[in-house]
Design an enzyme around this catalytic site. Structure first.
Site: not given
Length: 262
Positions: A195-198
């Site tokens: 997941h690219p959220c970070r």
């Protein structure tokens, strides 16, 4: 990289020209701390990455979706693991489904222990990595799938258990938020995704530092060097030390500009 692949990546750019990206160009003058990336700059960075991959025979390629302008970077890796990894996951699956009795399970464990004591041969997994551009997040995203050599896909639990130990403890507070199973946006097949959220947490400091020191950098190299090792994808140091650039990129990575290109 072949001339045909260059044309697929950049149909409007002369294939014999070198590519240049500076930190200020990728970060954007109006928002120097932004980690956003427009799709054109993403493809420029990919071309540089693929050129070096070809030089060192690292196995990356550009996969074009037939009949479209869409595409992604791809690499397949055969990964040795201890036989106990697959046996353990298989045994857990059998227990969860109540497919064997405790007595049979004990026999299986005894037999497995005997085989391991005699045989040092490693089992092998096949990992297929895809680097895509996400218009929604305005950054690259790493998709991958994993299977045994006989074609059995690994479950999310199996993939998570194969995450490098150095990263597993750090991420275990929210493993399913970090590593998820989703449909591949271009292939329509089930894939795992980091997941690219970070992404901003580690790309913003890297971009700020490079810009402060007036250094050039390849966004894909920096980003993949951080996210890749989490799922056993190593990026050779030579990508970071390779100096290759001459064509300026004027694209801004302001979020509003990126949204207009998607």
């Amino acid at each position: 990289m072949s001339q045909e692949n260059r044309k697929q990546l950049f149909p409007s750019i002369q294939p014999n020209k070198a590519i240049s990206t500076s930190t200020s160009e990728m970060a954007g003058e109006r928002n120097p701390a932004s980690c956003y990336l427009d799709e054109r700059t993403f493809r420029l960075c990919c071309q540089l990455f693929l050129q070096h991959s070809e030089t060192i025979q690292d196995g990356w390629s550009w996969e074009q979706i037939k009949g479209t302008d869409e595409g992604f970077m791809k690499k397949t890796v055969l990964m040795p693991v201890k036989p106990s990894f697959l046996h353990k996951q298989h045994e857990c699956s059998m227990q969860d489904e109540n497919m064997v009795t405790d007595d049979v399970q004990a026999n299986v464990e005894d037999e497995t222990a005997g085989v391991q004591a005699v045989c040092e041969i490693h089992a092998v997994l096949r990992y297929e990595y895809h680097v895509l551009y996400s218009c929604s997040y305005q950054i690259p995203v790493l998709y991958f799938r994993a299977s045994t050599l006989d074609g059995r896909p690994l479950s999310l639990e199996e993939v998570w258990s194969n995450v490098h130990p150095n990263y597993r403890q750090r991420l275990q507070q929210g493993p399913w938020d970090t590593l998820t199973q989703q449909e591949h946006p271009l292939l329509g097949q089930p894939f795992f995704m980091l997941h690219p959220c970070r992404t901003e947490e580690f790309m913003k400091p890297a971009l700020d530092l490079a810009q402060a020191e007036n250094k050039r950098m390849n966004y894909i190299v920096t980003w993949l060097s951080v996210v890749g090792p989490v799922v056993r994808l190593d990026v050779p140091l030579s990508y970071s030390s390779s100096a290759v650039i001459s064509l300026s990129v004027s694209d801004s990575t302001d979020p509003e500009d990126v949204q207009r290109t998607c």
